[in-house]
Design a protein around this motif. Sequence first.
Motif, PDB file in Angstrom:
ATOM      1  N   LEU A  52      21.196  54.952  32.580  1.00  0.00           N
ATOM      2  CA  LEU A  52      20.985  54.163  31.603  1.00  0.00           C
ATOM      3  C   LEU A  52      19.798  54.884  30.542  1.00  0.00           C
ATOM      4  O   LEU A  52      18.957  55.450  31.165  1.00  0.00           O
ATOM      5  CB  LEU A  52      20.516  52.828  31.828  1.00  0.00           C
ATOM      6  CG  LEU A  52      21.170  51.843  32.863  1.00  0.00           C
ATOM      7  CD1 LEU A  52      20.642  50.641  33.081  1.00  0.00           C
ATOM      8  CD2 LEU A  52      22.755  51.708  32.592  1.00  0.00           C
ATOM      9  N   THR A  53      20.188  54.846  29.273  1.00  0.00           N
ATOM     10  CA  THR A  53      19.351  55.286  28.332  1.00  0.00           C
ATOM     11  C   THR A  53      19.125  54.258  27.213  1.00  0.00           C
ATOM     12  O   THR A  53      19.991  53.669  26.567  1.00  0.00           O
ATOM     13  CB  THR A  53      19.612  56.656  27.701  1.00  0.00           C
ATOM     14  OG1 THR A  53      20.796  56.631  27.003  1.00  0.00           O
ATOM     15  CG2 THR A  53      19.641  57.554  28.706  1.00  0.00           C
ATOM     16  N   ALA A  54      17.719  54.043  26.828  1.00  0.00           N
ATOM     17  CA  ALA A  54      17.412  53.117  25.669  1.00  0.00           C
ATOM     18  C   ALA A  54      16.190  53.898  24.917  1.00  0.00           C
ATOM     19  O   ALA A  54      15.490  54.417  25.443  1.00  0.00           O
ATOM     20  CB  ALA A  54      16.850  51.918  26.195  1.00  0.00           C
ATOM     21  N   SER A  55      16.306  53.867  23.464  1.00  0.00           N
ATOM     22  CA  SER A  55      15.414  54.423  22.631  1.00  0.00           C
ATOM     23  C   SER A  55      15.369  53.734  21.447  1.00  0.00           C
ATOM     24  O   SER A  55      16.086  53.178  21.266  1.00  0.00           O
ATOM     25  CB  SER A  55      15.785  55.985  22.301  1.00  0.00           C
ATOM     26  OG  SER A  55      17.029  56.027  21.553  1.00  0.00           O
ATOM     27  N   ALA A  56      14.156  53.893  20.760  1.00  0.00           N
ATOM     28  CA  ALA A  56      13.804  52.811  19.509  1.00  0.00           C
ATOM     29  C   ALA A  56      12.617  53.689  18.855  1.00  0.00           C
ATOM     30  O   ALA A  56      11.763  54.285  19.512  1.00  0.00           O
ATOM     31  CB  ALA A  56      13.619  51.689  19.815  1.00  0.00           C
ATOM     32  N   GLU A  57      12.573  53.481  17.679  1.00  0.00           N
ATOM     33  CA  GLU A  57      11.423  54.030  16.607  1.00  0.00           C
ATOM     34  C   GLU A  57      11.275  53.097  15.484  1.00  0.00           C
ATOM     35  O   GLU A  57      12.082  52.660  14.817  1.00  0.00           O
ATOM     36  CB  GLU A  57      11.911  55.280  15.986  1.00  0.00           C
ATOM     37  CG  GLU A  57      10.673  55.865  15.421  1.00  0.00           C
ATOM     38  CD  GLU A  57      11.125  57.371  14.844  1.00  0.00           C
ATOM     39  OE1 GLU A  57      10.162  58.086  14.153  1.00  0.00           O
ATOM     40  OE2 GLU A  57      11.825  57.913  15.060  1.00  0.00           O
ATOM     41  N   SER A  58       9.936  52.619  15.552  1.00  0.00           N
ATOM     42  CA  SER A  58       9.503  51.715  14.624  1.00  0.00           C
ATOM     43  C   SER A  58       8.926  52.441  13.451  1.00  0.00           C
ATOM     44  O   SER A  58       8.037  53.156  13.604  1.00  0.00           O
ATOM     45  CB  SER A  58       8.550  50.701  15.173  1.00  0.00           C
ATOM     46  OG  SER A  58       8.091  49.894  13.979  1.00  0.00           O
ATOM     47  N   VAL A  59       9.701  52.282  12.336  1.00  0.00           N
ATOM     48  CA  VAL A  59       9.173  53.168  11.094  1.00  0.00           C
ATOM     49  C   VAL A  59       8.393  52.256  10.099  1.00  0.00           C
ATOM     50  O   VAL A  59       9.066  51.044   9.856  1.00  0.00           O
ATOM     51  CB  VAL A  59      10.413  53.744  10.203  1.00  0.00           C
ATOM     52  CG1 VAL A  59       9.724  54.573   9.161  1.00  0.00           C
ATOM     53  CG2 VAL A  59      11.148  54.626  11.254  1.00  0.00           C
ATOM     54  N   ALA A  60       7.101  52.362   9.942  1.00  0.00           N
ATOM     55  CA  ALA A  60       6.485  51.710   8.787  1.00  0.00           C
ATOM     56  C   ALA A  60       7.205  51.469   7.743  1.00  0.00           C
ATOM     57  O   ALA A  60       7.523  52.651   6.933  1.00  0.00           O
ATOM     58  CB  ALA A  60       5.147  52.431   8.488  1.00  0.00           C
ATOM     59  N   ALA A  61       7.811  50.260   7.344  1.00  0.00           N
ATOM     60  CA  ALA A  61       8.320  50.015   6.291  1.00  0.00           C
ATOM     61  C   ALA A  61       7.801  49.944   5.025  1.00  0.00           C
ATOM     62  O   ALA A  61       6.409  49.535   4.787  1.00  0.00           O
ATOM     63  CB  ALA A  61       9.350  48.623   6.339  1.00  0.00           C
ATOM     64  N   VAL A  62       8.367  50.494   3.663  1.00  0.00           N
ATOM     65  CA  VAL A  62       7.642  50.121   2.357  1.00  0.00           C
ATOM     66  C   VAL A  62       7.998  48.749   1.963  1.00  0.00           C
ATOM     67  O   VAL A  62       9.298  48.303   1.908  1.00  0.00           O
ATOM     68  CB  VAL A  62       8.398  51.234   1.378  1.00  0.00           C
ATOM     69  CG1 VAL A  62       7.780  50.997  -0.005  1.00  0.00           C
ATOM     70  CG2 VAL A  62       8.094  52.555   2.026  1.00  0.00           C
ATOM     71  N   PRO A  63       7.060  47.889   1.521  1.00  0.00           N
ATOM     72  CA  PRO A  63       7.301  46.601   1.241  1.00  0.00           C
ATOM     73  C   PRO A  63       8.176  46.593  -0.133  1.00  0.00           C
ATOM     74  O   PRO A  63       7.912  47.488  -0.946  1.00  0.00           O
ATOM     75  CB  PRO A  63       6.032  45.946   1.142  1.00  0.00           C
ATOM     76  CG  PRO A  63       4.935  47.185   0.865  1.00  0.00           C
ATOM     77  CD  PRO A  63       5.506  48.272   1.403  1.00  0.00           C
ATOM     78  N   GLU A  64       9.028  45.500  -0.115  1.00  0.00           N
ATOM     79  CA  GLU A  64       9.687  45.385  -1.387  1.00  0.00           C
ATOM     80  C   GLU A  64       8.563  44.821  -2.593  1.00  0.00           C
ATOM     81  O   GLU A  64       7.486  44.378  -2.231  1.00  0.00           O
ATOM     82  CB  GLU A  64      10.585  44.392  -1.326  1.00  0.00           C
ATOM     83  CG  GLU A  64      11.552  44.429  -0.401  1.00  0.00           C
ATOM     84  CD  GLU A  64      12.468  43.222  -0.197  1.00  0.00           C
ATOM     85  OE1 GLU A  64      12.442  42.193  -1.022  1.00  0.00           O
ATOM     86  OE2 GLU A  64      13.646  43.387   0.661  1.00  0.00           O
ATOM     87  N   PRO A  65       8.933  45.253  -3.814  1.00  0.00           N
ATOM     88  CA  PRO A  65       7.960  45.063  -4.805  1.00  0.00           C
ATOM     89  C   PRO A  65       7.597  43.537  -4.859  1.00  0.00           C
ATOM     90  O   PRO A  65       6.344  43.069  -5.200  1.00  0.00           O
ATOM     91  CB  PRO A  65       8.697  45.413  -6.018  1.00  0.00           C
ATOM     92  CG  PRO A  65       9.576  46.428  -5.815  1.00  0.00           C
ATOM     93  CD  PRO A  65       9.996  45.984  -4.283  1.00  0.00           C
ATOM     94  N   SER A  66       8.437  42.583  -4.627  1.00  0.00           N
ATOM     95  CA  SER A  66       8.135  41.196  -4.555  1.00  0.00           C
ATOM     96  C   SER A  66       7.127  40.804  -3.392  1.00  0.00           C
ATOM     97  O   SER A  66       6.373  40.067  -3.804  1.00  0.00           O
ATOM     98  CB  SER A  66       9.419  40.063  -4.678  1.00  0.00           C
ATOM     99  OG  SER A  66      10.162  40.539  -3.406  1.00  0.00           O
TER     100      SER A  66
END
Length: 250
Positions: free
Chosen positions: A216-230
């Motif tokens: 079994l393999t699992a992977s994930a990467e959390s990328v800092a999101a750029v907020p919407e203008p609002s």
Amino acid sequence: MLKNFKFVVGAALVAASQLAAADTAEVKISNLSLSVSGGGWWYYLPTGVDWVPVSAGTSVGLSNPSFADSAAVWHGQAASSSVVDGASMATASLTAKTPNTNLDGVSALAKVDVSGGQAGWSFAKVIDNQILVANGATITVSMKVDSLLAAGAMSQGNAYIELCSTDFTTDTCLPANYTEAVVFGDTAYSGPSMLTASWTNPSTTANTWAKIHIGLTASAESVAAVPEPSSMAMLLAGLAGVGIYRRRKG
């Protein structure tokens, strides 16, 4: 004024919560079984011998900052690995129905849950080992997919069974002897709940070695999101409101 203060703080927190994305991947299997039919009707799965490396284990890691953990065991034995960094974690485990070195009843888990720019991976190696199959016999491996999910664009999960011919130097692995369940970020798994793969000894007169890979393999990467203008405007307005309120109180 206090009510307004609570509102602007709440608005700021809502906006701030949108500044980072969280990713999750999870793979879980159970009811693993290995059976044989036809031909000589038997197989031999080596264990506890010095000419075969330890055949199962768990390994996990986080990359930013770096954490890792691993464990090595013989197939059919329990093992676990886990790392944690704040709200992020990666874990893998192998459990056996009874303490033995058979595959029957083994269950496994690989899971990653990351946030705040962290990335992680998890691997549960159920077995990677030689198997001697009687002349003309067919070995069949099956397992139940209990959970397979990926949430977030940078996530994926996979469970697989691969049976290969081998000469102890080179493994010859054919698509017909391979099965997998896989899911990539933000897509639902719609495949079968049971995975099954078989391999038949092509010789009707000689016992032949094969190779089993199950994992079994699992992977994930959390990328800092750029907020919407609002969202950014709401955050700035909220913080400005807090500043105005504190100045008036002063």
